[in-house]
Scaffold this active site. Structure first.
Site, mmCIF file in Angstrom:
data_model
loop_
_atom_site.group_PDB
_atom_site.id
_atom_site.type_symbol
_atom_site.label_atom_id
_atom_site.label_comp_id
_atom_site.label_asym_id
_atom_site.label_seq_id
_atom_site.Cartn_x
_atom_site.Cartn_y
_atom_site.Cartn_z
ATOM 1 N N SER A 1 17.745 -14.688 -17.846
ATOM 2 C CA SER A 1 17.698 -13.228 -17.816
ATOM 3 C C SER A 1 17.979 -12.698 -19.206
ATOM 4 O O SER A 1 18.738 -13.300 -19.970
ATOM 5 C CB SER A 1 18.731 -12.668 -16.837
ATOM 6 O OG SER A 1 18.823 -11.252 -16.938
ATOM 7 N N TYR B 1 27.255 -11.823 -13.722
ATOM 8 C CA TYR B 1 25.833 -12.182 -13.815
ATOM 9 C C TYR B 1 25.481 -12.549 -15.257
ATOM 10 O O TYR B 1 24.794 -13.544 -15.501
ATOM 11 C CB TYR B 1 24.983 -11.013 -13.331
ATOM 12 C CG TYR B 1 23.501 -11.300 -13.274
ATOM 13 C CD1 TYR B 1 22.949 -11.978 -12.199
ATOM 14 C CD2 TYR B 1 22.648 -10.895 -14.301
ATOM 15 C CE1 TYR B 1 21.597 -12.249 -12.146
ATOM 16 C CE2 TYR B 1 21.296 -11.155 -14.256
ATOM 17 C CZ TYR B 1 20.766 -11.832 -13.175
ATOM 18 O OH TYR B 1 19.416 -12.098 -13.126
#
Length: 288
Positions: free
Chosen positions: A156, A169
């Site tokens: 990501s 995250y």
């Protein structure tokens, strides 16, 4: 768009009849990959949490590949023994694996750094350790087969620029980035060098992780767009598969990443892009 013939000519691992294992395969990017690869003639092993969604995804992929070319395996990637069982089932059913896509992930925010240890551990166990478990379970057998192979780990941009909002995250995806870089180095130093690792870095993508969205936002890419971009990048031999979207262009992403590493080089405060003393400088940098 890169044609299937061009992809399969450049990437023997994606030849018709070969086998792709995709975790997080019941929705989003994983399901888009499964359907595209099935249309190219690959056999598909779908792994996800068991239930109606996985069953429905397998039926959808089977309409493309045929029932005998699809295997759905209920798997919690946070548990090494379940990923090991996934590998056993994949190799027993199809005899070999040429593409491993470690794509399973969750985005639920467990909170601040001093809160909710169990929530942090659960997210990291899936997003980071799920990738490690996949590599441990599949790569030794793929190397032993001596054939061309691909490992794609889904990272990501949040693992690179680490914006405020969901620290757990960001930590998990930063770990995936570092792990995949080291994996690529280790694989290219293996005798024969027939397996390569790649880091998929989606942009804003409408998936099962998209919070508060029941239909694709205008700025988001679809999972299908991400997979088309990924396949073209693999043909080019890219390690970092940095996807744009309908809001962020590659030059924008490059500047954001350059600013982030500049925090270290320039000795600015952590996450200075969001610091009140540096916001104006960041805005000017983006416009330059």
């Amino acid at each position: 768009m890169t044609t299937d013939a061009e992809i399969q000519s450049a990437l023997p691992a994606l030849g018709s009849g070969n086998v792709a294992v995709i975790t997080g395969g019941a929705s989003g990017i994983g399901l888009a990959a499964a359907k595209r690869l099935a249309a190219m003639g690959l056999k598909i092993v779908l792994a996800d949490i068991g239930g109606a969604r996985l069953d429905e995804a397998a039926r959808g992929v089977a309409t493309i590949a045929g029932d005998s070319a699809v295997l759905a395996v209920a798997t919690d990637v946070s548990k090494a023994e379940e990923v090991g069982r996934l590998a056993e089932k994949a190799f027993d059913a199809f005899g070999g694996v040429s593409l491993l896509m470690n794509n399973a992930g969750v985005g639920n925010n467990p909170g601040k750094p001093w809160e909710n240890r169990d929530g942090w551990k659960r997210l990291l166990d899936i997003n980071f350790w799920g990738v490690v478990h996949g590599v441990e379970a599949f790569v030794p057998r793929m190397l032993a087969a001596g054939k061309s192979g691909l490992i794609v780990n889904t990272g990501s941009k949040q693992g690179i620029t680490t914006p405020p909002g969901n620290l757990a995250y960001n930590v998990s995806k930063s770990g995936v980035k570092s792990f995949t870089e080291g994996l690529a180095h280790a694989l290219r130093n293996e005798p024969g060098g027939k397996i390569t690792a790649h880091l998929l870095i989606p942009g804003f993508t409408f998936t099962g992780l998209t919070e508060g969205a029941t239909e694709k936002p205008a700025g988001a890419w679809s999972g299908e767009q991400v997979i088309d971009f990924m396949l073209a990048a693999l043909v080019r031999g890219d390690f970092y598969i940095l996807c744009p979207d309908n809001e962020a262009t590659r030059p924008m992403d490059e500047k954001r990443m350059a600013w982030a590493i500049g925090d270290i080089i320039e000795n600015r405060p952590a996450l200075s892009r969001w610091h009140p003393d540096h916001k104006d400088a960041f805005a000017a940098f983006m416009e330059s």
